[in-house]
Motif scaffolding. Structure first.
Motif, PDB file in Angstrom:
ATOM      1  N   VAL A  20       0.841  -1.198   0.000  1.00 40.50           N
ATOM      2  CA  VAL A  20       0.000   0.000   0.000  1.00 40.50           C
ATOM      3  C   VAL A  20       0.874   1.246   0.000  1.00 40.50           C
ATOM      4  N   LEU A  21       1.889   1.273   0.846  1.00 44.35           N
ATOM      5  CA  LEU A  21       2.793   2.424   0.899  1.00 44.35           C
ATOM      6  C   LEU A  21       3.487   2.619  -0.443  1.00 44.35           C
ATOM      7  N   ASP A  22       3.881   1.530  -1.084  1.00 46.25           N
ATOM      8  CA  ASP A  22       4.510   1.611  -2.407  1.00 46.25           C
ATOM      9  C   ASP A  22       3.559   2.211  -3.443  1.00 46.25           C
ATOM     10  N   ARG A  23       2.287   1.808  -3.394  1.00 49.80           N
ATOM     11  CA  ARG A  23       1.297   2.339  -4.347  1.00 49.80           C
ATOM     12  C   ARG A  23       1.134   3.851  -4.195  1.00 49.80           C
ATOM     13  N   PHE A  24       1.336   4.346  -2.976  1.00 50.03           N
ATOM     14  CA  PHE A  24       1.255   5.782  -2.741  1.00 50.03           C
ATOM     15  C   PHE A  24       2.562   6.488  -3.100  1.00 50.03           C
TER      16      PHE A  24
END
Length: 166
Positions: A20-24
């Protein structure tokens, strides 16, 4: 759930949060500790920050709608449930461990502010804005990540509220 290897489940939860952090597009490091960071006090001691810098996630169950309500509050604060009710339009009910695990995908003590199985209603404690950096659970009771209050608001797409019990 509840049977099998809790370590494997926690690892999967931490990896899900990392995705999720990577997608952001955020390069936020997830730190794991040999001891639990389940409580705000444990996390602050392990990290070397103040308890107020811990963004603790408290999950409630909408008493009328059964929806997931996530309150992210400063580690030193207690949540005023009347203020939460006013913000969400219904009383917040207690969420037991099974509800938290089933609906968020995280175990109590490791509930991250994002990456939930089901999108929660999120309320952010405005007191967290007093800190340049804060620390949140990263999907497991021994995992945390550092971020700014602005990043927390952007990740959760949530507003700041006065939810501290006086």
């Amino acid at each position: 759930m509840g049977t099998g290897d809790n370590g494997a489940a926690a690892k999967g939860s931490v990896e899900r949060l990392g995705a999720v952090l990577d997608r952001f597009g955020l390069d936020l490091e997830i730190k794991r500790f040999p001891a639990s960071t389940r409580t705000a006090e444990d996390a602050a001691a392990a990290i070397g920050c103040t308890v107020a810098q811990i963004a603790k996630s408290i999950v409630f169950r909408g008493a009328e709608t059964d929806r997931v309500v996530l309150v992210v509050t400063s580690g030193t604060n207690r949540v005023d449930e009347k203020k939460v009710a006013a913000a969400i339009g219904e009383p917040p009910g207690r969420a037991d461990a099974a509800f938290v695990r089933e609906r968020t995908g995280f175990a109590i003590g490791g509930v991250a502010p994002v990456g939930h199985r089901e999108t929660p209603v999120v309320l952010l404690d405005r007191d967290l804005r007093a800190h340049a950096e804060i620390w949140a659970a990263a999907g497991a009771p021994d995992a945390v990540f550092r971020l700014t209050p602005d990043q927390l608001a952007a990740l959760t797409d949530a507003d700041w509220h006065d939810i501290r019990r006086a």
